[in-house]
Design a protein around this motif. Structure first.
Motif, PDB file in Angstrom:
ATOM      1  N   ILE A 304      67.093  61.537  35.108  1.00  0.00           N
ATOM      2  CA  ILE A 304      66.526  62.149  33.896  1.00  0.00           C
ATOM      3  C   ILE A 304      67.415  61.848  32.693  1.00  0.00           C
ATOM      4  CG2 ILE A 304      65.815  64.314  32.827  1.00  0.00           C
ATOM      5  CD1 ILE A 304      64.027  63.290  35.119  1.00  0.00           C
ATOM      6  N   HIS A 305      68.724  61.756  32.929  1.00  0.00           N
ATOM      7  CA  HIS A 305      69.648  61.345  31.860  1.00  0.00           C
ATOM      8  C   HIS A 305      69.250  59.969  31.338  1.00  0.00           C
ATOM      9  CE1 HIS A 305      73.306  59.579  30.138  1.00  0.00           C
ATOM     10  NE2 HIS A 305      73.681  60.822  29.844  1.00  0.00           N
ATOM     11  N   GLN A 306      68.903  59.043  32.256  1.00  0.00           N
ATOM     12  CA  GLN A 306      68.496  57.703  31.856  1.00  0.00           C
ATOM     13  C   GLN A 306      67.205  57.728  31.035  1.00  0.00           C
ATOM     14  OE1 GLN A 306      68.125  55.034  35.166  1.00  0.00           O
ATOM     15  NE2 GLN A 306      67.739  53.231  33.898  1.00  0.00           N
ATOM     16  N   VAL A 307      66.267  58.581  31.426  1.00  0.00           N
ATOM     17  CA  VAL A 307      65.000  58.688  30.698  1.00  0.00           C
ATOM     18  C   VAL A 307      65.245  59.177  29.277  1.00  0.00           C
ATOM     19  CG1 VAL A 307      62.783  59.901  30.587  1.00  0.00           C
ATOM     20  CG2 VAL A 307      63.640  59.069  32.779  1.00  0.00           C
ATOM     21  N   LEU A 308      66.024  60.232  29.134  1.00  0.00           N
ATOM     22  CA  LEU A 308      66.272  60.797  27.806  1.00  0.00           C
ATOM     23  C   LEU A 308      67.097  59.857  26.932  1.00  0.00           C
ATOM     24  CD1 LEU A 308      66.916  64.532  28.753  1.00  0.00           C
ATOM     25  CD2 LEU A 308      64.854  63.508  27.771  1.00  0.00           C
ATOM     26  N   VAL A 309      67.993  59.092  27.541  1.00  0.00           N
ATOM     27  CA  VAL A 309      68.755  58.092  26.783  1.00  0.00           C
ATOM     28  C   VAL A 309      67.806  57.042  26.206  1.00  0.00           C
ATOM     29  CG1 VAL A 309      70.374  56.165  27.014  1.00  0.00           C
ATOM     30  CG2 VAL A 309      70.959  58.404  27.943  1.00  0.00           C
ATOM     31  N   ILE A 310      66.837  56.629  27.006  1.00  0.00           N
ATOM     32  CA  ILE A 310      65.854  55.651  26.527  1.00  0.00           C
ATOM     33  C   ILE A 310      65.052  56.218  25.367  1.00  0.00           C
ATOM     34  CG2 ILE A 310      63.725  54.420  27.154  1.00  0.00           C
ATOM     35  CD1 ILE A 310      64.907  54.149  29.997  1.00  0.00           C
ATOM     36  N   LEU A 311      64.610  57.463  25.483  1.00  0.00           N
ATOM     37  CA  LEU A 311      63.798  58.077  24.436  1.00  0.00           C
ATOM     38  C   LEU A 311      64.608  58.308  23.154  1.00  0.00           C
ATOM     39  CD1 LEU A 311      61.769  60.712  26.528  1.00  0.00           C
ATOM     40  CD2 LEU A 311      61.089  58.405  25.851  1.00  0.00           C
ATOM     41  N   LEU A 312      65.843  58.792  23.298  1.00  0.00           N
ATOM     42  CA  LEU A 312      66.683  59.034  22.117  1.00  0.00           C
ATOM     43  C   LEU A 312      67.118  57.714  21.476  1.00  0.00           C
ATOM     44  CD1 LEU A 312      68.851  61.994  23.449  1.00  0.00           C
ATOM     45  CD2 LEU A 312      67.125  62.096  21.635  1.00  0.00           C
ATOM     46  N   ASP A 313      67.391  56.714  22.288  1.00  0.00           N
ATOM     47  CA  ASP A 313      67.774  55.414  21.760  1.00  0.00           C
ATOM     48  C   ASP A 313      66.638  54.813  20.930  1.00  0.00           C
ATOM     49  OD1 ASP A 313      69.648  53.108  21.684  1.00  0.00           O
ATOM     50  OD2 ASP A 313      68.024  52.108  22.740  1.00  0.00           O
ATOM     51  N   ASN A 314      65.400  54.943  21.433  1.00  0.00           N
ATOM     52  CA  ASN A 314      64.247  54.460  20.672  1.00  0.00           C
ATOM     53  C   ASN A 314      64.069  55.248  19.376  1.00  0.00           C
ATOM     54  OD1 ASN A 314      63.581  52.478  22.492  1.00  0.00           O
ATOM     55  ND2 ASN A 314      62.035  53.693  23.566  1.00  0.00           N
ATOM     56  N   ALA A 315      64.303  56.562  19.456  1.00  0.00           N
ATOM     57  CA  ALA A 315      64.168  57.394  18.250  1.00  0.00           C
ATOM     58  C   ALA A 315      65.153  56.953  17.167  1.00  0.00           C
ATOM     59  CB  ALA A 315      64.386  58.862  18.604  1.00  0.00           C
ATOM     60  N   LEU A 316      66.370  56.589  17.564  1.00  0.00           N
ATOM     61  CA  LEU A 316      67.347  56.115  16.590  1.00  0.00           C
ATOM     62  C   LEU A 316      66.989  54.728  16.062  1.00  0.00           C
ATOM     63  CD1 LEU A 316      70.688  57.273  18.266  1.00  0.00           C
ATOM     64  CD2 LEU A 316      69.704  58.126  16.137  1.00  0.00           C
ATOM     65  N   LYS A 317      66.463  53.880  16.934  1.00  0.00           N
ATOM     66  CA  LYS A 317      66.142  52.505  16.528  1.00  0.00           C
ATOM     67  C   LYS A 317      65.003  52.467  15.511  1.00  0.00           C
ATOM     68  CE  LYS A 317      67.548  50.123  20.776  1.00  0.00           C
ATOM     69  NZ  LYS A 317      67.046  49.392  21.984  1.00  0.00           N
ATOM     70  N   TYR A 318      64.022  53.338  15.726  1.00  0.00           N
ATOM     71  CA  TYR A 318      62.790  53.222  14.936  1.00  0.00           C
ATOM     72  C   TYR A 318      62.673  54.296  13.846  1.00  0.00           C
ATOM     73  CZ  TYR A 318      61.726  50.147  18.806  1.00  0.00           C
ATOM     74  OH  TYR A 318      61.767  49.150  19.736  1.00  0.00           O
ATOM     75  N   THR A 319      63.810  54.763  13.368  1.00  0.00           N
ATOM     76  CA  THR A 319      63.833  55.679  12.225  1.00  0.00           C
ATOM     77  C   THR A 319      64.772  55.134  11.158  1.00  0.00           C
ATOM     78  OG1 THR A 319      65.526  56.992  13.379  1.00  0.00           O
ATOM     79  CG2 THR A 319      63.247  57.781  13.505  1.00  0.00           C
ATOM     80  N   GLN A 320      64.545  55.601   9.957  1.00  0.00           N
ATOM     81  CA  GLN A 320      65.368  55.165   8.828  1.00  0.00           C
ATOM     82  C   GLN A 320      66.230  56.342   8.349  1.00  0.00           C
ATOM     83  OE1 GLN A 320      65.251  51.967   7.982  1.00  0.00           O
ATOM     84  NE2 GLN A 320      63.582  51.578   9.445  1.00  0.00           N
ATOM     85  N   ALA A 321      67.102  56.031   7.424  1.00  0.00           N
ATOM     86  CA  ALA A 321      67.938  57.095   6.830  1.00  0.00           C
ATOM     87  C   ALA A 321      67.039  58.181   6.240  1.00  0.00           C
ATOM     88  CB  ALA A 321      68.851  56.505   5.763  1.00  0.00           C
ATOM     89  N   LYS A 322      67.476  59.428   6.349  1.00  0.00           N
ATOM     90  CA  LYS A 322      66.759  60.628   5.892  1.00  0.00           C
ATOM     91  C   LYS A 322      65.654  61.069   6.846  1.00  0.00           C
ATOM     92  CE  LYS A 322      69.258  60.519   2.197  1.00  0.00           C
ATOM     93  NZ  LYS A 322      70.425  61.471   2.065  1.00  0.00           N
ATOM     94  N   ASP A 323      65.366  60.264   7.885  1.00  0.00           N
ATOM     95  CA  ASP A 323      64.379  60.694   8.876  1.00  0.00           C
ATOM     96  C   ASP A 323      64.968  61.779   9.766  1.00  0.00           C
ATOM     97  OD1 ASP A 323      62.232  59.159   8.121  1.00  0.00           O
ATOM     98  OD2 ASP A 323      62.750  57.456   9.395  1.00  0.00           O
TER      99      ASP A 323
END
Length: 420
Positions: A304-323
């Motif tokens: 589950i740690h691996q799953v959440l890392v994937i989801l959080l990593d994508n969230a950081l990749k596909y957001t911009q400053a102030k998001d």
């Protein structure tokens, strides 16, 4: 086909059964035989049993059937009772005496008159007339034969029609059964092609850099450090890709191991999000964490740690400053708990929401190349959640944003150490 043959044979036997029984009874009925011989001796074809008196013993009205004939034969095979037969003799004059099968019921066919009979011939051993050597009983079976022929054709046509239907159903069923196999085969082919393509790129970069080093034998490591660093970076990416491919292969081969253990959810999530919260702060992004679960839960923490890392990593990749990025954990009912990872980055079109969990699928090719993605992260996350008997799906968050919802059962029953 075999069933049709059996049905037709049984019907044929039953159709002639009553006729054969009547013939057998008539061949042993002496009063009936003596009446026919009396007609011959007195040259009177109209001699009959008196209508005002009971029929002699052994005679029943059924034996006076119109389609039954009695033929009296001489030793030489000549018909004696032609006058009694009357007009029917013209149809029966093609008959020949057959003494090879006495006391047996046999079929007789007259091709000239297109008549068919069931027949039994007996020897006249006790009679008032010495001329009569043999007595033959005939019952016309044209009606039965016609009915059997009609039934045979109907049976054949029905069998042929149902054979075509069964053939069509078999072909359709085969196609339906083969469809999952063909889809799996197609996915496997695509997986191999995509994997080969993804492996080729870092290998090519590493090869080119190493070949370049051989062309500069007098230069120092410091001078060639950019190429060495690039080769090491590609090696790390290649290692990560290989590990991801190995994980997917194990999942496809039902070898993915799940080891659930009781875990403090709050402590688990706080440790997990710490590096992501720091990265978000450095990128000028807001990161919020909320946990409403107080009781320990049973799940495979590393997976589950691996799953959440994937989801959080994508969230950081596909957001911009102030998001904004949020992670919310809560219990939704007595059977399920969930973790929601949402962000205010760009939304995912509805047509792509299901596709993003496919292997090597990339929503935006250029953006994935920039971030180094291979399109395997969400496919791996989906497989891990599936192994936990859970659910992972994506939806829109407000008017601008995406949220991924991870749902897991609270009581992990029948989770084996090896997925069957």
């Amino acid at each position: 086909m075999l069933l049709g043959i059996i049905v037709f044979q049984l019907l044929q036997v039953s159709a002639y059964n009553q006729t054969d029984m009547s013939l057998s009874e008539m061949s042993t009925n002496r009063p009936l035989i003596e009446r026919e011989i009396s007609r011959l001796n007195q040259s009177d074809p109209f001699i009959d049993f008196p209508l005002d008196k009971p029929l002699p013993e052994g005679i029943t009205p059924q034996e006076e059937l119109f389609n039954t004939q009695i033929i009296l034969w001489t030793e030489n095979g000549e018909i004696l009772n032609k006058e009694v037969l009357g007009g029917r003799y013209t149809q029966l004059n093609a008959l020949t005496l057959d003494t090879t099968k006495l006391n047996e019921i046999i079929p007789v066919a007259l091709a000239e008159s297109n008549l068919s009979f069931r027949s039994i011939t007996i020897e006249n051993s006790q009679s008032l007339s010495s001329e009569v050597a043999y007595i033959q009983f005939l019952t016309n079976t044209n009606q039965i034969d016609d009915s059997l022929t009609t039934f045979q054709w109907i049976l054949f046509v029905c069998m042929f029609i149902f054979w075509l239907i069964s053939l069509g159903v078999s072909v359709f069923s085969s196609k339906m059964n083969m469809k999952p196999l063909l889809i799996a085969w197609q996915k496997q082919q695509e997986f191999v092609e995509n994997a080969s393509h993804e492996l080729r790129t870092p290998l090519t970069i590493i090869q080119n850099n190493l070949q370049h080093l051989f062309t500069r034998p007098n230069q120092t490591i410091l001078e060639q450090s950019p190429r060495i660093a690039q080769a090491l970076s590609e090696t790390r990416r290649l290692t990560n890709l290989t590990n991801d491919l190995l994980l997917i292969a194990r999942s496809d081969g039902n070898q993915a191991t799940i080891q659930p253990e009781e875990t403090d959810v709050d402590r688990f999530l706080e440790q997990l999000i710490q590096p992501f919260a720091e990265i978000a702060e450095m990128q000028d992004k807001a990161f919020h964490f909320t946990n409403e679960i107080s009781e320990p839960l049973s799940f495979d923490a590393s997976k589950i740690h691996q799953v959440l890392v994937i989801l959080l990593d994508n969230a950081l990749k596909y957001t911009q400053a102030k998001d904004e990025i949020q992670l919310v954990a809560k219990q939704i009912n007595p059977k399920w708990w969930q973790v929601v990872v949402r962000n205010t980055g760009s939304t995912i079109p509805d047509t792509q929401k299901k596709l993003i969990f496919e292997r090597f699928y990339r929503e935006e090719q250029s953006r994935n190349q920039e971030t180094g993605g291979y399109g395997l992260g969400l496919a791996i996350a989906k497989q891990i959640v599936k192994n936990h008997h859970g659910k992972l799906f994506v939806s829109d968050w407000t008017n601008q944003g995406v949220q991924f919802t991870l749902q897991l059962p609270i009581i992990q029953k029948n989770l084996h150490t090896e997925k069957n």
